[in-house]
Design an enzyme around this catalytic site. Structure first.
Site, PDB file in Angstrom:
ATOM      1  N   CYS A 148     144.188  87.830 113.003  1.00 26.44           N
ATOM      2  CA  CYS A 148     143.841  86.992 113.961  1.00 26.44           C
ATOM      3  C   CYS A 148     142.136  87.174 114.503  1.00 26.44           C
ATOM      4  CB  CYS A 148     144.638  86.860 115.281  1.00 26.44           C
ATOM      5  SG  CYS A 148     145.016  88.504 115.844  1.00 26.44           S
ATOM      6  N   HIS A 241     141.009  84.897 121.337  1.00 26.48           N
ATOM      7  CA  HIS A 241     140.263  86.134 121.048  1.00 26.48           C
ATOM      8  C   HIS A 241     138.661  85.685 121.066  1.00 26.48           C
ATOM      9  CE1 HIS A 241     143.805  88.188 119.923  1.00 26.48           C
ATOM     10  NE2 HIS A 241     143.788  88.318 118.516  1.00 26.48           N
TER      11      HIS A 241
END
Lengths: 354, 354, 354, 354
Positions: A148, A241
């Site tokens: 990710c 993120h």
């Protein structure tokens, strides 16, 4: 049009739940099978899961039984959202049984004959899967998507690599807690705090980035010949993120040229993959963007948002990149891989090899 | 022993409050004068302030009047915790009136004749103050401490510069909200979020770091000839700035040599400055440290904590550094500067120049 | 079908932004006019606003000019999202000019001839507006929706009042920061913290609840004859007010009867108001629900979610109620009021009074 | 003066860590023995613990071995910080072996012959311990302190009960995550969220409050004859439980009388118990206090802070109470119990029964 039946391995976890959410109204796929650990199998999915998403668990999914995590009874296409240790054991069994395993796990990402793919970036790595022994024997195979933390970064880097070449990459991440699954990060560890460490994350981010930006040479991937250094940090953010990035390019590029490279980047245009965002890289011009709370859902959570492009005193350019870690960084990544495989005629493995 | 009377300019702000907290039991200094903006002056301090610290506002301070921010009636030593725009106007007035202005503001940090000082790092820059026209005329002067994001970093870099030389620095920050003062960052901007931008912060961090690590050459500072690139981010943390750092050294250094450089770094040993931490740089060996919530109070908030030392694939070494932004990064920094000036005999400006 | 042109007063604030978001694809209304304070008027909306929602500001709205907050040029239907002090001055001017002012402000909620309305609860209070002097003179009027903390509670109480009668209500709130607007609550005040005070909130919650549950008697509302005590607290949550509630009923009710009262409560069924949720009160049976992060978007943010129904040792029953404070508690509330007025033929004031 | 050797059962947990922190410089007690589960025993404490406090783990404690959780080798005074299920099994073994078990667990709090004590509130309940069969046989006994949510509340209620009598109590809590231990609450459950449920907490809070405010009648406690209803919620706060409280008194009381009752409440004055706060109940007059971040450390974490006293439309008065849940609500509570037992001559059980 009949939708293809698919299964989900690790259906009760955070990524498993995202698969269910994203597949709810999917035009091509239909959830036919849910598997999880022994603790859950035998229960209904509604009883087995601690549903943590902010949309409602669909009633017909809640009623589905949770199957044991074995290939018997599984459909020929399986999304895998397993912990790495378990994936290392289970995914080969499904591939050997003839399943197309569309995996989000890190277990086989760096294996030589396993494609590690972002459809907009390196769809041309997919032929690797034909080298897999499972493929040759049963028609099954494993295709993976990256970590990710790597996926948003690589989307932003790909057009720069294409147009200018990349020599060095520096990245420092501020990662959301959902990336650690559930229960994952203890609240006492992260409320009002930063944890400057995520086990194995820097290594994955560094090596996966270079593989993704590499080239298929014969039967193997030659990773990009660039230097990369990652600092990975956990911050008290639910989803999304955020990454501070500096890059050194091989050819000089102006700000306008970089913006153009990002703006022009639409490699899947015209393919009509349902989960592909129209604009894979969105540039936001406000000084203080992208921000996870405001920008993570761009492109339905599938866009990589960049901002703060400015010269870097050390390398050439610096910028911030953001992507949704459990959609673009996990379940949505695998789903887009599956859609790409459908468009290439590789998603009914038995049929293809027949 | 009589304690020296001091004043605080900007006494009601977050840094002003920290000054009051840190000076409460100080053996050398006594708060004699509190000044703030027109809105507050004339009130008692207790009525004027929104006290935001987790220790109680001392009762005798609460009763003190808030004076107007003019040199009349101010003691000869003044701690200044002003916004930069206001400092640019006010601090010279106090220096011209013969005050030693110990400033936390950015207004004059980069001015050629103003020392920008961390006592453990560059006490030898202090003679610069003798060049100030205020000094020559009234005995007054301005001495500054660096930005809250630079100070922890520079403490960690100084021993590396001394032993190995530094060629390049990469730093990405995750900064606490208290650094923006009060009301500062809106909760809607930072709850569950990251803001990848702090106005002018990257510029300050870059230029201050090189000035602090520079050398006094004749009547000016020659900044360190190194490259530095900073990414500054705000995260939902109350206190404590965490920074991901990579450095390229001029001479090779092993892990042990770096740890030794940090461990041996005690330049103020033996000087008995009350606010100086015994160990200015504390190394923590656990994988996941330093963390702001757990480590910011090391050395009573005056230590710079380092951890996660590991090789950097791009430069030479990478590590994480943490320091308390309103203690070591602001009020404590100024206080330590004042203590150093006392030990050098420069804190009664009139006496010195008489 | 042509959509009715509407205006938004206070368009740049948090509630103003929600109006824009909710009206983006509205089948009945079309944004034709945006007004804000002098600071913003004259700019384009995109330049004037700090957009804080996680959906993109529509491009055609960004290009619209911000008008001064005066009735000249305003459409005949105006949504008002103003601070109370400003509303007290401005809203009557618009009403006097013949506008239907659909207000979210507290300024006139308790005024005798101003309807304070939740469509599912007390649509029968609307005739009050005919008593307004503005209405008689220009056709204009003011209709208000309640405070964000009252609305979820009252939805949950209404069916209990209808079936069993309510004698006493105890409620303790945990309110999201978005309720305070932007910049609103400082991050230093709320990160890792609780603030047990919101100015005037308890008073509003107490008196509005009883007016909403009251009855139209002749030309005035007789508030419900019940006792109510509110404790209002702010917690570090972005959106969604959670409330712990105890009630004493006039007639005994079993758990099943209460659940049935909530489940059967669909007073707008069949009216096809676009913003009305199919199920205004959703009961969740899991022990630890409702939770703001997971449940605030039920019914597109328009449902009131209840859970934890259990006996109260002090009153009769206790439960938890949750609703989205800037959708159901503000912009969505006003929008649903406007839809109700359309369905009653009262939204083109000039036409009606002609 | 020699300090008494004590042991800690459950030494690696959050409350165990607080015991170590609070005992570090204790004038009467010395940590001589640390015990934890089989997983930890045999290791050094430093290796076994995940230290989560913001003060440093003392070096000499880090070197101590972790013993198995059996009475052999344990000192005669043992602080117990065990999960309830484990406490139910282990604590009796230590009491039977002659140990004074000063317990923070809920296992035996409501047992008829076990004192549940807050020294300022009901020291006169301690004689109950003489009824314990362990006491009679080996000299050992169990004394408990209440749940972290009850203790701050009961401190605030006790002087009201003494002066005016209490008829009904309504309380709604906003509890910190540290109350759930480590790892405890998952960050995904609480970041930007409220969880309106803590297993068994409301029951404990209700029954413990009445037992603590009850009276020793012969050989048993008669609980206070009052009604109490508790709503327990978890909020994203690290430490400090905040509670909204309404009370109905038996005799009318003015605001001044209530403030006087709280201000005069110093039942331990003159006893010089090291951990007792000089002012057990601190009233803060600011509108928006107490707040956990700012007020939890009053009295070194041992005070109960009250504020927002105002009339309640339903009962008589309402107010907010705050206390530190792992100091006053756990380790500090047990420590103060032990100090009280020392002052009563009951802490060397063998000696007493000899």
């Amino acid at each position: 049009m009949r939708r293809q039946k698919i299964g989900i391995l690790g259906a009760t976890g955070m990524v498993g739940q995202r698969f269910i959410q994203l597949l709810e109204h999917h035009p091509w796929f239909e959830i036919a099978w849910l598997a999880a650990s022994d603790k859950s199998s035998g229960k209904s999915y509604g009883d087995a899961v601690k549903w943590k998403l902010d949309t409602t668990l669909p009633a017909h999914i809640a009623k589905m039984p949770v199957s044991p995590a074995t290939p018997e009874g599984a459909p020929k296409v399986v999304f895998a959202a397993l912990d790495s240790d378990i994936a290392r054991d289970l995914e080969p069994k499904f591939a050997a049984a003839g399943c197309a395993v569309i995996s989000n796990s890190s277990a086989f990402r760096m294996q030589e004959d396993v494609p590690l793919v972002i459809p907009e970036v390196n769809a041309d790595h997919l032929p690797l899967l034909e080298n897999q022994s499972w493929r040759k024997q049963s028609g099954g195979y494993i295709v993976t998507n990256p970590n990710c933390s790597a996926i948003g970064l690589v989307l932003a880097l790909k057009p720069l690599e294409e147009r200018f070449g990349i020599e060095s990459i520096f990245v420092s991440t501020m990662q959301a807690v959902s990336g650690a699954g559930y229960p994952g990060v203890a609240s006492l560890d992260i409320l009002g705090n930063v944890v400057p460490y995520i086990k194995s994350e820097e290594e994955k981010m560094q090596e996966e980035t270079l593989k993704l930006l590499g080239s298929l040479k014969g039967s193997r991937i030659e990773s990009l010949a660039a230097k990369i250094s990652a600092h990975c940090n956990r911050v008290p953010v639910e989803d999304g993120h955020t990454e501070s990035v500096s890059v050194k390019l091989r050819k000089p590029a102006t700000r306008e040229e970089i913006l153009a490279a990002w703006g022009d980047f639409k490699p899947l245009a015209g393919q009509n993959l349902p989960t592909a965002p129209a604009q894979p890289i969105e540039f936001v011009s406000a000084d203080d963007r992208p921000q996870p709370r405001l920008d993570r859902m761009r492109g339905n959570g599938m866009a990589s948002t960049v901002g703060r492009l400015r010269p870097c005193p050390l390398l050439d350019w610096k910028f911030t990149v953001l992507s949704h870690n459990t959609i673009r960084g996990a379940a949505g990544a695998a789903l887009l891989n599956a859609e790409l495989l459908v468009s290439l005629g590789k998603l009914d493995p038995v049929a293809v090899t027949a």
